[in-house]
Design a protein around this motif. Structure first.
Motif, PDB file in Angstrom:
ATOM      1  N   ILE A  30       0.843  -1.203   0.000  1.00 22.89           N
ATOM      2  CA  ILE A  30       0.000   0.000   0.000  1.00 22.89           C
ATOM      3  C   ILE A  30       0.872   1.244   0.000  1.00 22.89           C
ATOM      4  CG2 ILE A  30      -1.628   1.364   1.375  1.00 22.89           C
ATOM      5  CD1 ILE A  30      -2.941  -1.252   2.196  1.00 22.89           C
ATOM      6  N   PHE A  31       1.918   1.243   0.815  1.00 16.82           N
ATOM      7  CA  PHE A  31       2.830   2.379   0.897  1.00 16.82           C
ATOM      8  C   PHE A  31       3.515   2.615  -0.445  1.00 16.82           C
ATOM      9  CE2 PHE A  31       7.166   3.937   1.756  1.00 16.82           C
ATOM     10  CZ  PHE A  31       6.847   5.188   2.276  1.00 16.82           C
ATOM     11  N   ILE A  32       4.023   1.563  -1.054  1.00 14.89           N
ATOM     12  CA  ILE A  32       4.727   1.679  -2.332  1.00 14.89           C
ATOM     13  C   ILE A  32       3.775   2.164  -3.426  1.00 14.89           C
ATOM     14  CG2 ILE A  32       5.887   0.363  -4.161  1.00 14.89           C
ATOM     15  CD1 ILE A  32       7.642   0.934  -1.732  1.00 14.89           C
ATOM     16  N   SER A  33       2.551   1.632  -3.461  1.00 12.75           N
ATOM     17  CA  SER A  33       1.599   2.058  -4.493  1.00 12.75           C
ATOM     18  C   SER A  33       1.214   3.519  -4.320  1.00 12.75           C
ATOM     19  CB  SER A  33       0.362   1.163  -4.502  1.00 12.75           C
ATOM     20  OG  SER A  33      -0.393   1.345  -3.335  1.00 12.75           O
ATOM     21  N   SER A  34       1.154   4.002  -3.079  1.00  8.16           N
ATOM     22  CA  SER A  34       0.810   5.411  -2.868  1.00  8.16           C
ATOM     23  C   SER A  34       1.942   6.327  -3.313  1.00  8.16           C
ATOM     24  CB  SER A  34       0.452   5.667  -1.405  1.00  8.16           C
ATOM     25  OG  SER A  34       1.595   5.527  -0.583  1.00  8.16           O
ATOM     26  N   ILE A  35       3.166   5.849  -3.241  1.00 11.96           N
ATOM     27  CA  ILE A  35       4.308   6.657  -3.679  1.00 11.96           C
ATOM     28  C   ILE A  35       4.307   6.794  -5.201  1.00 11.96           C
ATOM     29  CG2 ILE A  35       6.833   6.668  -3.911  1.00 11.96           C
ATOM     30  CD1 ILE A  35       6.981   5.497  -1.115  1.00 11.96           C
ATOM     31  N   PHE A  36       4.009   5.700  -5.889  1.00 10.97           N
ATOM     32  CA  PHE A  36       4.099   5.700  -7.345  1.00 10.97           C
ATOM     33  C   PHE A  36       2.811   6.092  -8.049  1.00 10.97           C
ATOM     34  CE2 PHE A  36       7.624   2.877  -6.118  1.00 10.97           C
ATOM     35  CZ  PHE A  36       8.647   3.573  -6.719  1.00 10.97           C
ATOM     36  N   THR A  37       1.748   6.360  -7.317  1.00  8.35           N
ATOM     37  CA  THR A  37       0.505   6.797  -7.921  1.00  8.35           C
ATOM     38  C   THR A  37       0.619   8.286  -8.239  1.00  8.35           C
ATOM     39  OG1 THR A  37      -0.738   5.184  -6.647  1.00  8.35           O
ATOM     40  CG2 THR A  37      -1.988   6.983  -7.621  1.00  8.35           C
ATOM     41  N   GLU A  38       0.408   8.620  -9.504  1.00 12.50           N
ATOM     42  CA  GLU A  38       0.501  10.020  -9.912  1.00 12.50           C
ATOM     43  C   GLU A  38      -0.809  10.732  -9.614  1.00 12.50           C
ATOM     44  OE1 GLU A  38       1.963  10.807 -13.835  1.00 12.50           O
ATOM     45  OE2 GLU A  38       3.258   9.046 -13.756  1.00 12.50           O
ATOM     46  N   VAL A  39      -0.693  11.901  -9.054  1.00 11.18           N
ATOM     47  CA  VAL A  39      -1.859  12.726  -8.775  1.00 11.18           C
ATOM     48  C   VAL A  39      -1.916  13.806  -9.841  1.00 11.18           C
ATOM     49  CG1 VAL A  39      -2.930  14.285  -7.119  1.00 11.18           C
ATOM     50  CG2 VAL A  39      -1.672  12.284  -6.310  1.00 11.18           C
ATOM     51  N   GLU A  40      -3.038  13.859 -10.535  1.00 12.48           N
ATOM     52  CA  GLU A  40      -3.188  14.870 -11.575  1.00 12.48           C
ATOM     53  C   GLU A  40      -3.479  16.219 -10.920  1.00 12.48           C
ATOM     54  OE1 GLU A  40      -5.920  13.866 -14.645  1.00 12.48           O
ATOM     55  OE2 GLU A  40      -5.243  11.776 -14.696  1.00 12.48           O
ATOM     56  N   PRO A  41      -2.729  17.231 -11.311  1.00 12.32           N
ATOM     57  CA  PRO A  41      -2.989  18.553 -10.731  1.00 12.32           C
ATOM     58  C   PRO A  41      -4.324  19.099 -11.224  1.00 12.32           C
ATOM     59  CG  PRO A  41      -1.357  18.709 -12.484  1.00 12.32           C
ATOM     60  CD  PRO A  41      -1.647  17.240 -12.285  1.00 12.32           C
ATOM     61  N   ASP A  42      -4.957  19.892 -10.397  1.00 10.15           N
ATOM     62  CA  ASP A  42      -6.220  20.519 -10.791  1.00 10.15           C
ATOM     63  C   ASP A  42      -5.946  21.557 -11.872  1.00 10.15           C
ATOM     64  OD1 ASP A  42      -7.674  19.040  -9.024  1.00 10.15           O
ATOM     65  OD2 ASP A  42      -7.686  20.564  -7.451  1.00 10.15           O
ATOM     66  N   VAL A  43      -6.593  21.367 -12.996  1.00  9.07           N
ATOM     67  CA  VAL A  43      -6.455  22.313 -14.097  1.00  9.07           C
ATOM     68  C   VAL A  43      -7.540  23.365 -13.910  1.00  9.07           C
ATOM     69  CG1 VAL A  43      -6.525  22.572 -16.597  1.00  9.07           C
ATOM     70  CG2 VAL A  43      -5.602  20.485 -15.589  1.00  9.07           C
TER      71      VAL A  43
END
Length: 141
Positions: A30-43
């Motif tokens: 879970i920790f590793i997946s949260s690190i590598f999950t990209e968060v799209e910036p609010d446009v």
């Protein structure tokens, strides 16, 4: 302690260790997946061109279908933008009854106008067609 009790205690200890290891591995993933999950910036949304929206709504209201002597489609148009999005209220002409087909046609036309002048706001726009002071149709996009 006899042998059966010793074996039972060892099994309980082993079972606890297995659950701890499995839980640790699960938390690690879970920790590793949260690190590598990209968060799209609010446009930021493109601003709505309310002036153009009002102008096109008013032009469509006075556009005649068959004869120049026809009454206007709409007698009142309110188009505002607030904190919660765009609000459009159209009051149809009481001389011309508005059925479901006409109301849907109006919704479609307003949707086209919103797509042209407020594409980022179309989905959260509140659009209502009124006649005789009552809502005939709430348009959804």
């Amino acid at each position: 302690m006899n042998t059966n009790q010793t074996d039972s205690v060892k099994k309980q200890g082993l079972t606890k260790k297995v659950f701890l290891v499995i839980g640790g591995v699960f938390i690690f993933f879970i920790f590793i997946s949260s690190i590598f999950t990209e968060v799209e910036p609010d446009v930021p949304k493109q601003p709505a061109n309310m002036e153009a929206i009002r102008a096109e709504l008013n032009a469509y209201a006075t556009e005649y279908l068959f004869e120049e002597s026809e009454p206007d489609r709409w007698v009142d148009v309110v188009a505002n933008e607030g904190e919660n999005g765009i609000l459009i209220r159209v009051s149809t002409n009481p001389e011309v009854p508005t059925n479901e087909v006409a109301a849907q046609t109006y919704c479609d036309k307003i949707g086209e106008i919103l797509s042209a002048h407020a594409p980022d706001h179309k989905d959260d726009a509140d659009v209502f067609i009124y006649q005789y002071g009552e809502i005939v149709k709430a348009c959804t996009y």
